[in-house]
Design a protein around this motif. Structure first.
Motif, PDB file in Angstrom:
ATOM      1  N   UNK A  44      -0.103   0.576  -8.731  1.00 15.27           N
ATOM      2  CA  UNK A  44      -0.448   1.154  -9.927  1.00 15.27           C
ATOM      3  C   UNK A  44      -1.730   1.982 -10.039  1.00 15.27           C
ATOM      4  N   UNK A  45      -2.840   1.590  -9.398  1.00 14.81           N
ATOM      5  CA  UNK A  45      -4.130   2.374  -9.462  1.00 14.81           C
ATOM      6  C   UNK A  45      -3.897   3.764  -8.728  1.00 14.81           C
ATOM      7  N   UNK A  46      -3.230   3.909  -7.730  1.00 11.68           N
ATOM      8  CA  UNK A  46      -2.663   5.125  -6.803  1.00 11.68           C
ATOM      9  C   UNK A  46      -1.889   5.811  -7.771  1.00 11.68           C
ATOM     10  N   UNK A  47      -0.852   5.136  -8.388  1.00 10.47           N
ATOM     11  CA  UNK A  47       0.050   5.995  -9.161  1.00 10.47           C
ATOM     12  C   UNK A  47      -0.894   6.813 -10.350  1.00 10.47           C
ATOM     13  N   UNK A  48      -1.875   6.097 -11.052  1.00  7.61           N
ATOM     14  CA  UNK A  48      -2.608   6.611 -12.084  1.00  7.61           C
ATOM     15  C   UNK A  48      -3.528   7.820 -11.594  1.00  7.61           C
ATOM     16  N   UNK A  49      -3.898   7.695 -10.166  1.00  6.06           N
ATOM     17  CA  UNK A  49      -4.783   8.594  -9.724  1.00  6.06           C
ATOM     18  C   UNK A  49      -3.822   9.731  -9.203  1.00  6.06           C
ATOM     19  N   UNK A  50      -2.756   9.714  -8.840  1.00  7.88           N
ATOM     20  CA  UNK A  50      -1.954  10.733  -8.580  1.00  7.88           C
ATOM     21  C   UNK A  50      -1.550  11.517 -10.007  1.00  7.88           C
ATOM     22  N   UNK A  51      -1.427  10.840 -11.229  1.00 10.41           N
ATOM     23  CA  UNK A  51      -1.129  11.567 -12.397  1.00 10.41           C
ATOM     24  C   UNK A  51      -2.097  12.175 -12.789  1.00 10.41           C
ATOM     25  N   UNK A  92      -3.933  11.848  -3.353  1.00 10.03           N
ATOM     26  CA  UNK A  92      -3.442  10.812  -4.256  1.00 10.03           C
ATOM     27  C   UNK A  92      -1.958  10.377  -3.856  1.00 10.03           C
ATOM     28  N   UNK A  93      -1.349  11.304  -3.610  1.00 16.61           N
ATOM     29  CA  UNK A  93       0.137  10.969  -3.045  1.00 16.61           C
ATOM     30  C   UNK A  93       0.211  10.140  -1.819  1.00 16.61           C
ATOM     31  N   UNK A  94      -0.687  10.542  -1.064  1.00 14.25           N
ATOM     32  CA  UNK A  94      -0.746   9.505   0.194  1.00 14.25           C
ATOM     33  C   UNK A  94      -1.224   8.316   0.012  1.00 14.25           C
ATOM     34  N   UNK A  95      -2.356   8.257  -0.609  1.00 14.91           N
ATOM     35  CA  UNK A  95      -2.657   6.932  -0.978  1.00 14.91           C
ATOM     36  C   UNK A  95      -1.761   6.034  -1.659  1.00 14.91           C
ATOM     37  N   UNK A  96      -0.756   6.496  -2.575  1.00 16.12           N
ATOM     38  CA  UNK A  96       0.349   5.940  -2.965  1.00 16.12           C
ATOM     39  C   UNK A  96       1.553   5.700  -1.955  1.00 16.12           C
ATOM     40  N   UNK A  97       1.571   6.628  -0.980  1.00 23.14           N
ATOM     41  CA  UNK A  97       2.480   5.773  -0.016  1.00 23.14           C
ATOM     42  C   UNK A  97       1.947   5.000   0.904  1.00 23.14           C
ATOM     43  N   UNK A  98       0.442   5.028   1.229  1.00 22.57           N
ATOM     44  CA  UNK A  98      -0.307   4.078   2.038  1.00 22.57           C
ATOM     45  C   UNK A  98      -0.139   2.738   1.401  1.00 22.57           C
TER      46      UNK A  98
END
Length: 436
Positions: free
Chosen positions: A116-123, A184-190
């Motif tokens: 969730x934190x990484x998805x928010x950062x991507x948005x 942000x997308x990479x962090x969400x994948x990681x």
């Protein structure tokens, strides 16, 4: 005078005893006389006094065979890939997607960090990108208008140049925003931790619900690739030339367990290292093995046999047939008359059970493999499954069976049994000798 008389009496008694016949002497003399006349078979049967009895020996025939030329070494099983699984982003470990010790596939989910934190950062990054893209579009429209006005000489050239610089700034801002979105997308994948290789996974070091830190010193778990797998071993420097001569790549390699009795796998030599270790006088070699049955385990100690070459059609005998003496190596050769004779030989390469002979022995000749320590040239031997010669044994049987004290008849029975070699002959069959 008393002493002298006693001495003369003792001397006379001794002389009488020496000259008088002993009890049974006549029978023994008769037995000897009868044996000399009718006991012809006694000597032929080996019953003569002083002769050594035949020795029972083991034998084998020299044959043609193949002798492998091998190099033995001690090695360690080394996985092709050992990967320490670490989190690339920090967060709470949401769930684990494996069981300890199971086989995993490449790309399989191993752990899920709270996304969730990484998805928010991507948005957030995507929103900032859209904002700056809009500002860039507006700046480009103004620049287009200023270009028309400059052409009509309606505005100063400086105004146009300032707008052009603003457009360039906005383009840079959009480029930065695009990088932020990708990050942000990479962090969400990681946040999804997957296995980079196929293999066996180890023990889990962090339980779900705990905070996990990116690139921490202790890995989350470890994955080792098991199939294929490699073995690294040390080759003595004296064997390097034989391996290099036959081409190191592709030579057959067999891995045995630590005791050396069970084959764990067969593979091929990949290469030798490019230098010798001066402290041990060895060079490292690496071989690859198929390990579908998982018989080879990472960091396991194994015995390695490298097949360098195979000598074809060599004269081979059992290893126990070759003996070593002051003059060199030799074998006991069985003659046609069941006697043995030493034969010097030149020994070639050997295995654990057989040895090749370069010279000294022909194919088909019989050699002694067991009992050779008690032999001498010309000695009679008995082969396995055969009984010793009848003469020696039957003379003894006749003498023991008759046992007539010192009578001539008993002596006759002894020589009859020795000559005929019939252990079951009745006593009446032997002619009676005249008492001595």
């Amino acid at each position: 005078m008393v002493v002298a008389l006693l001495a003369l009496g003792i001397a006379a008694g001794l002389t009488y005893c020496a000259r008088s016949p002993q009890p049974g002497a006549a029978g023994a003399a008769g037995a000897a006389g009868h044996g000399s006349g009718r006991g012809r078979g006694g000597a032929g049967g080996g019953g003569a006094a002083g002769g050594r009895p035949p020795i029972t020996v083991g034998v084998a025939k020299a044959s043609l065979g193949d002798i492998p030329i091998t190099v033995s070494a001690l090695g360690t099983v080394t996985p092709v890939a050992t990967v320490q699984i670490e989190a690339r982003v920090s967060g709470m470990l949401d769930r684990v997607g494996f069981k300890e010790g199971q086989l995993v596939r490449k790309g399989q989910l191993l752990a899920q960090i709270d996304p969730r934190p990484f998805r928010a950062a991507l948005d957030q990054a995507e929103g900032q990108l859209r904002h700056d893209e809009a500002a860039l579009a507006d700046a480009k429209l103004d620049l287009k208008r200023y270009a028309t006005l400059v052409a009509q000489d309606s505005i100063a050239k400086q105004t146009y140049d300032t707008q052009a610089a603003l457009v360039a700034q906005d383009e840079g801002t959009v480029k930065t925003d695009q990088g932020s979105v990708e990050n942000a997308r990479l962090n969400l994948e990681f946040a999804r931790v997957t296995s980079p290789v196929s293999g066996r996974i180890g023990l889990r070091q962090v339980d779900p619900g705990n905070q996990i830190t990116a690139n921490q010193s202790t890995p989350f778990t470890v994955v080792t690739q098991l199939d294929p797998i490699t073995v690294v071993f040390s080759v003595p420097e004296t064997a390097i030339s034989s391996i290099v001569t036959h081409g190191p790549a592709g030579l057959p390699v067999t891995a045995y367990d630590r005791a050396g009795g069970t084959v764990l796998g067969t593979g091929k030599l990949i290469t030798l290292d490019n230098l010798i270790d001066p402290t041990t006088g060895t060079v490292k070699g690496k071989a690859t093995f198929g390990n579908g049955a998982a018989a080879l385990f990472p960091n396991q100690f194994v015995n390695v046999i490298v097949l360098v070459d195979t000598l074809q059609n060599q004269v081979v005998v059992p290893t126990t047939a070759v003996r070593h003496g002051p003059q060199g190596d030799y074998v006991w050769v069985l003659q046609a008359d069941k006697t043995v004779k030493t034969r010097p030989v030149k020994v070639g390469p050997a295995t654990a059970e057989t040895v090749s002979l370069v010279s000294g022995l022909a194919v088909g000749e019989t050699v002694i493999t067991d009992g050779g320590d008690r032999l001498r040239d010309g000695a009679k031997v008995v082969l396995p499954g055969q009984r010793p010669g009848g003469g020696a044994g039957q003379g003894a049987t006749g003498q023991a069976g008759t046992g007539q004290g010192g009578s001539g008849r008993g002596g006759g029975h002894h020589h009859r049994g020795g000559g005929a070699g019939a252990p079951g002959a009745p006593a009446s069959a032997a002619p009676a000798s005249t008492p001595g």
